[in-house]
Design a protein around this motif. Structure first.
Motif, short mmCIF file in Angstrom:
data_model
loop_
_atom_site.label_atom_id
_atom_site.label_comp_id
_atom_site.label_asym_id
_atom_site.label_seq_id
_atom_site.Cartn_x
_atom_site.Cartn_y
_atom_site.Cartn_z
N LEU A 189 0.87 -1.37 0.03
CA LEU A 189 0.09 -0.11 0.04
C LEU A 189 0.92 1.06 -0.03
CD1 LEU A 189 -2.89 -0.87 2.66
CD2 LEU A 189 -2.94 -0.59 0.15
N ARG A 190 0.47 2.28 -0.71
CA ARG A 190 1.00 3.53 -0.84
C ARG A 190 0.64 4.24 0.44
NH1 ARG A 190 -0.75 5.22 -6.63
NH2 ARG A 190 -2.75 4.68 -5.50
N PRO A 191 1.41 5.30 0.93
CA PRO A 191 0.82 6.00 2.11
C PRO A 191 -0.46 6.63 2.06
CG PRO A 191 3.29 6.70 1.44
CD PRO A 191 2.71 5.86 0.30
N ASP A 193 -2.73 5.31 0.15
CA ASP A 193 -3.74 4.16 0.08
C ASP A 193 -3.94 3.57 1.54
OD1 ASP A 193 -4.06 4.14 -2.58
OD2 ASP A 193 -2.58 2.79 -2.90
N ALA A 194 -2.90 3.77 2.43
CA ALA A 194 -2.99 3.43 4.02
C ALA A 194 -3.99 4.57 4.65
CB ALA A 194 -1.82 3.59 4.47
N VAL A 195 -3.82 5.50 4.22
CA VAL A 195 -4.68 6.88 4.73
C VAL A 195 -6.05 6.53 4.55
CG1 VAL A 195 -5.42 9.38 4.95
CG2 VAL A 195 -3.02 8.70 4.85
N MET A 196 -6.43 6.11 3.04
CA MET A 196 -7.97 5.87 2.65
C MET A 196 -8.23 4.45 3.32
SD MET A 196 -8.66 8.40 0.94
CE MET A 196 -10.26 7.73 0.67
N GLN A 197 -7.78 3.59 3.53
CA GLN A 197 -8.02 2.32 4.25
C GLN A 197 -8.66 2.63 5.54
OE1 GLN A 197 -8.01 -1.31 3.26
NE2 GLN A 197 -8.20 -0.01 1.38
N LYS A 198 -7.94 3.50 6.44
CA LYS A 198 -8.24 4.16 7.49
C LYS A 198 -9.66 4.94 7.46
CE LYS A 198 -3.92 3.91 9.96
NZ LYS A 198 -2.78 4.52 10.62
N ALA A 199 -9.56 5.75 6.41
CA ALA A 199 -10.56 6.67 6.24
C ALA A 199 -12.08 5.78 6.11
CB ALA A 199 -10.33 7.50 4.76
N GLU A 221 -3.22 12.68 -7.35
CA GLU A 221 -3.72 11.75 -8.07
C GLU A 221 -4.34 10.37 -7.31
OE1 GLU A 221 -1.35 10.67 -11.39
OE2 GLU A 221 -1.24 12.75 -12.19
N CYS A 222 -4.64 10.73 -6.12
CA CYS A 222 -5.41 9.81 -5.35
C CYS A 222 -6.94 9.79 -5.55
CB CYS A 222 -5.23 9.94 -3.84
SG CYS A 222 -5.95 8.75 -2.79
#
Length: 496
Positions: A189-191, A193-199, A221-222
């Motif tokens: 996971l990119r950084p 992507d990890a934030v979005m997983q928690k989101a 570009e997320c």
């Protein structure tokens, strides 16, 4: 909903892990305890001479007075009665049995049951990495293919009433769906992507939106972050469409994102009145990804075609998906019934039909309605004859359940009203088929029977103490003769 804004992420993560561990431990502690008891009995059977102890216990039971049995059966009746009252209250409030719900949640995984998540593995088939799909049970939880937008639609209900339109269970399933959809193709996971997983796991909407902006700051570009903003921050469909288009332009080759965004863009076009454009987008999406049958995009297409009153195209779609080998839905069954009812409903009269009998076309319409009611009897009862007020559809539905009926009628009631006499034909046919009553769960009936049986034993023991005392002693004696095997001859001797 709990407010997680401003919380320490580290402490919040520890709390969630602790809750998860406690939930897991309580799930299995009773089975571990039961297993340890069986092992202890097996190990200590010979050293402690438990068989002799059982015989002594039988002698002790023979000395008990009838008052003890009255108290025993009376207490059993009281406890089962309290359980019955609680089960009845829980059923009236939540529409399900508490014991059944707990049993399904905790026992089904141990017995080899499958998870109820409706989307796990769906996109794996798109990428060509999944095994051939097994037969899918129709009575399971599915993602609502026409689910509303949270920011632009569900939040309006909150603004007006001050109440949440979605349950935590429903939103939790959606969070799992989004984590499955937007994990990404990279092994790590990119950084952002990890934030979005928690989101997606955040329970507070503002915390989710802040996390999306944080991911955009880390990477402009997320695409998943723009999807979240389109779903939850946009207060109009036009604004949501703009954010989805932005997400589409940066989605790259991520198939999961592409499919999700294109589908939502088609739904935006449908809601904004560009129905032909929406139909074209849905057809193109189905052609581009032909293995997406499990996502039920054809249900979005059916609703849009009905709005265009393109009934020949609707029939063509039904001919492809109304197949005995494919999972059914209320949309498929009731749309098929609507097309057949539309052909005869404008001239249908119950009185005339009773005098002359049904014509071939009327018989086909009635049989189609029978089939639809058999699949989901809640649709005419709850919605189409408007016995209950219309409410917002959930993000997940139970096939053949009332949640599917609510979701279907929310979008399709207008199509039935547009066909003159169709609702009247549905109403008349449904009354002739059945008036489905809400069935009581098994455990309510079981506890009611147990309460009644033990109350009857208490009454008999109170009225006929000697006879019931002899009966109880005979049962205890016959059962103690062979603790591990029940033999008919010995039991008959004990009763004599």
């Amino acid at each position: 909903m709990e407010d997680t804004a401003g919380s320490n992420p580290q402490s919040l993560g520890f709390t969630e892990k602790l809750k998860s561990w406690l939930s897991w431990s309580w799930t299995y502690v009773c089975f571990i305890w039961f297993g340890m008891v069986l092992i202890m009995i097996y190990v200590l059977w010979s050293p402690l001479k438990l068989q002799e102890s059982l015989t002594s216990a039988s002698v002790f039971l023979n000395t008990l007075t009838p008052k003890f049995y009255v108290a025993l059966t009376g207490t059993s009746s009281l406890i089962s009665g309290l359980i019955l009252i609680f089960e009845w209250w829980y059923f009236r409030k939540y529409g399900t049995s508490f014991i059944e719900q707990v049993s399904v949640s905790h026992l089904r995984p141990l017995l080899g049951g499958v998870e109820s998540s409706s989307t796990t593995g769906l996109f794996a088939s798109v990428n060509g990495e999944a095994e051939p799909r097994p037969s899918v049970s129709e009575c399971k939880v599915w993602r609502n293919p026409l689910n509303l937008f949270r920011g632009a639609e569900y939040n309006r209900y909150t603004w007006v009433t001050g109440k949440e339109p979605l349950t935590y269970y429903d939103m939790n399933l959606s969070a799992q769906d989004h984590q499955t959809f937007f994990t990404g193709d990279t092994p790590q996971l990119r950084p952002e992507d990890a934030v979005m997983q928690k989101a997606w796991r955040e329970r507070n909407p503002q915390a989710r939106i802040r996390a999306a902006y944080q991911a955009i700051e880390m990477n402009h570009e997320c695409a998943a972050a723009y999807v979240l903003l389109a779903e939850e921050e946009a207060t109009t469909i036009t604004e949501a469409e703009r954010l989805f288009k932005k997400a589409l332009s940066i989605a790259g080759k991520d198939i999961n994102l592409l499919v999700y965004i294109k589908r939502r863009l088609a739904m935006c076009a449908r809601k904004l009145g560009r129905i032909k454009e929406a139909v074209k987008m849905m057809r193109d999406l189905m052609k581009e990804f032909p293995l997406l049958g499990m996502l039920n995009i054809h249900e979005n297409l059916l609703e849009a075609l009905l709005e265009l009153q393109a009934y020949a195209d609707v029939q063509a779609v039904l001919a492809k998906y109304d197949d005995i080998s494919l999972p059914k839905s209320a949309t498929i069954c009731y749309t098929s019934a609507l097309l057949k009812a539309r052909a005869v409903s404008d001239k249908f009269s119950p009185e005339a039909a009773s005098r002359r009998g049904l014509s071939t076309a009327e018989m086909n319409a009635v049989e189609a309605i029978h089939r639809a009611v058999e699949f989901n009897p809640h649709v005419p009862k709850v919605i189409l004859i408007e016995m209950k007020s219309l409410i917002l559809p959930p993000e997940h539905i139970l096939k053949r359940g009332d949640s599917e009926a609510i979701a279907y009628a929310f979008f399709h009631l207008q199509h039935w009203k547009r066909a003159e006499g169709a609702l009247n034909l549905l109403h008349c046919t449904w009354e002739g088929v059945c008036v489905p009553e809400e069935e009581l769960p098994f455990f309510i009936l079981f506890t009611a029977g147990l309460c009644s049986f033990t109350a009857m034993l208490a009454m008999l023991t109170h009225q006929f103490p000697e006879l019931m005392g002899v009966f109880a002693k005979a049962v205890s004696t016959s059962c103690s003769l062979q603790p591990w095997r029940f033999r008919t001859v010995e039991c008959a001797h004990g009763f004599l």
